[in-house]
Design a protein around this motif. Sequence first.
Motif, PDB file in Angstrom:
ATOM      1  N   ARG A  25      -3.048 -11.441   3.548  1.00 29.81           N
ATOM      2  CA  ARG A  25      -2.705 -11.681   4.954  1.00 29.81           C
ATOM      3  C   ARG A  25      -1.352 -12.373   5.075  1.00 29.81           C
ATOM      4  NH1 ARG A  25      -7.097 -11.101   8.370  1.00 29.81           N
ATOM      5  NH2 ARG A  25      -9.134 -10.985   7.342  1.00 29.81           N
ATOM      6  N   ASP A  43      -1.445  -7.455   7.071  1.00 31.64           N
ATOM      7  CA  ASP A  43      -1.886  -7.639   8.452  1.00 31.64           C
ATOM      8  C   ASP A  43      -0.726  -8.244   9.227  1.00 31.64           C
ATOM      9  OD1 ASP A  43      -3.257  -7.954  10.796  1.00 31.64           O
ATOM     10  OD2 ASP A  43      -4.427  -9.695  10.131  1.00 31.64           O
ATOM     11  N   GLN A  44       0.086  -7.383   9.849  1.00 26.87           N
ATOM     12  CA  GLN A  44       1.257  -7.873  10.568  1.00 26.87           C
ATOM     13  C   GLN A  44       1.442  -7.096  11.866  1.00 26.87           C
ATOM     14  OE1 GLN A  44       5.931  -7.733   9.795  1.00 26.87           O
ATOM     15  NE2 GLN A  44       4.914  -9.096   8.352  1.00 26.87           N
ATOM     16  N   ASN A  65      -1.598  -1.147   7.337  1.00 24.34           N
ATOM     17  CA  ASN A  65      -1.536  -2.331   8.188  1.00 24.34           C
ATOM     18  C   ASN A  65      -2.840  -2.480   8.954  1.00 24.34           C
ATOM     19  OD1 ASN A  65      -0.752  -4.507   9.717  1.00 24.34           O
ATOM     20  ND2 ASN A  65       1.110  -3.558  10.519  1.00 24.34           N
ATOM     21  N   ALA A  66      -3.460  -3.657   8.833  1.00 27.91           N
ATOM     22  CA  ALA A  66      -4.701  -3.897   9.562  1.00 27.91           C
ATOM     23  C   ALA A  66      -4.448  -3.941  11.064  1.00 27.91           C
ATOM     24  CB  ALA A  66      -5.339  -5.198   9.091  1.00 27.91           C
ATOM     25  N   SER A  67      -3.263  -4.383  11.466  1.00 27.13           N
ATOM     26  CA  SER A  67      -2.900  -4.474  12.876  1.00 27.13           C
ATOM     27  C   SER A  67      -1.958  -3.336  13.262  1.00 27.13           C
ATOM     28  CB  SER A  67      -2.209  -5.822  13.155  1.00 27.13           C
ATOM     29  OG  SER A  67      -3.078  -6.903  12.893  1.00 27.13           O
ATOM     30  N   GLY A  94      -7.858  -2.108  10.886  1.00 23.83           N
ATOM     31  CA  GLY A  94      -8.833  -3.153  11.189  1.00 23.83           C
ATOM     32  C   GLY A  94      -8.922  -4.220  10.111  1.00 23.83           C
ATOM     33  N   GLN A  95      -9.472  -5.359  10.503  1.00 26.06           N
ATOM     34  CA  GLN A  95      -9.550  -6.511   9.606  1.00 26.06           C
ATOM     35  C   GLN A  95     -10.512  -6.293   8.440  1.00 26.06           C
ATOM     36  OE1 GLN A  95      -7.499  -9.210  10.126  1.00 26.06           O
ATOM     37  NE2 GLN A  95      -6.666  -7.907  11.748  1.00 26.06           N
ATOM     38  N   ASP A  96     -11.511  -5.447   8.613  1.00 30.20           N
ATOM     39  CA  ASP A  96     -12.484  -5.221   7.543  1.00 30.20           C
ATOM     40  C   ASP A  96     -11.831  -4.640   6.293  1.00 30.20           C
ATOM     41  OD1 ASP A  96     -14.469  -6.179   9.148  1.00 30.20           O
ATOM     42  OD2 ASP A  96     -15.194  -4.198   9.782  1.00 30.20           O
ATOM     43  N   LEU A  98      -9.155  -5.543   4.865  1.00 29.50           N
ATOM     44  CA  LEU A  98      -8.662  -6.612   4.000  1.00 29.50           C
ATOM     45  C   LEU A  98      -9.754  -7.176   3.111  1.00 29.50           C
ATOM     46  CD1 LEU A  98      -6.473  -8.421   6.668  1.00 29.50           C
ATOM     47  CD2 LEU A  98      -5.622  -7.093   4.733  1.00 29.50           C
ATOM     48  N   ARG A  99     -11.003  -7.035   3.542  1.00 30.21           N
ATOM     49  CA  ARG A  99     -12.125  -7.489   2.726  1.00 30.21           C
ATOM     50  C   ARG A  99     -12.676  -6.363   1.848  1.00 30.21           C
ATOM     51  NH1 ARG A  99     -12.870 -10.049   7.740  1.00 30.21           N
ATOM     52  NH2 ARG A  99     -14.159  -8.325   8.509  1.00 30.21           N
TER      53      ARG A  99
END
Length: 394
Positions: A25, A43-44, A65-67, A94-96, A98-99
């Motif tokens: 992140r 994530d930017q 990119n998550a965003s 999406g944020q998921d 990154l996990r």
Amino acid sequence: MKLPGVLSRSQHARPGVTGVARVDRRTGDLLRRVSQGDVVILDQLDLDRATADALVRAEVAGVVNASPSISGRFPNLGPEVLVGAGIPLIDGVGQDALRAIKEGSKVRLLDGTVYVGDREVAQGTPQTVESVADQMIEAKAGMSAQLEAFSANTMEFLRRERTMFLDGIGVPQLTTVMKGRQVLVVAPGHEHVADLKALKRYIGEHRPVLIGVESGADALRAAGYKPDVIVGDPNGIATETLRAGAEVVVPAHPDGHAPGLGRIQDLGIGAVTFPASGNAEDLALIIADTHNADLVVTVGFQATLREFLDRGRSGSNPSTFLTRLKVGGKLVDGKAVAALHRSRVSVLAIVLLVMAAMVAIAAAVAVSGVGAAYTDWITETWNSFVVWLKGLFS
């Protein structure tokens, strides 16, 4: 013993782009460990050009990119740089993601989908040159709102930092003498290496104080120069550059915490901290101005409104704006200096003029028959001219 059923099994390359995943992140930490062929998972919101330029230099295989890389708030520059370099960009996974995507795993990008092995782990929007161009047109409508927000942020920033801007309180004192001298500040911005190369004659003639901002200090050293002052987080600067003898200024948060100071201490290098909320580029300009430099020439700094609003600098835009006002007439862009420093007289005209003079002298000597001594003088003069000519074009 042979196992033909296993060893001779054909392996077919799967479609899409594959590479080792680098996930974080924190964009700054991510950029320090990416290498050629990696797939970057970040994530930017509103991907800025500084980040995109770093990814292009690292020759990454793809970016996820998550965003949204373009939110529509303003026409940011990063996506344009990436797709223009032919690097696949998948947006808004999406944020998921990154996990779900682990650091070091092998991932594959295809048509907006991210795979780990045969398993689909994320889905987003693949960006193209055409899609980015369309979104840039729509994003221009958001610039007025950004400028209004910027005005409010500027007043708040000035309230916090007025003593530094007005009285120079908190600006570190350095042993490098800048009073009455010109200062060249090199930041790792767009085309900074080429712009630095174009200033070779200027540097050779004026011998300015050299300030390197973060990896801009590495660019100075790579070009054959020794930085006098280095400003920035030491974690993004080569060890050889930090040990080259420059004075090191480490930006610190208002609470005193200075990221990267631990590395300086591990290397046994002396450094001073500069507690302020501006970015490293602005702090370098403030240092030059406070130490009474006559002229400040910049390389790698933002120059256009789009660059000014670009997300990578948005947190420090009030600092950037006020710093430019403070430094005022001392500040000159390196591109302008390089253009003005070029010789106004054509080199070809000079060469032809000297050659004509030499021919005329030789003819006069030959007609007068004054002897071999003048012939030797002409030969020596011609050889000196040839040496000068080689130096002119080197």
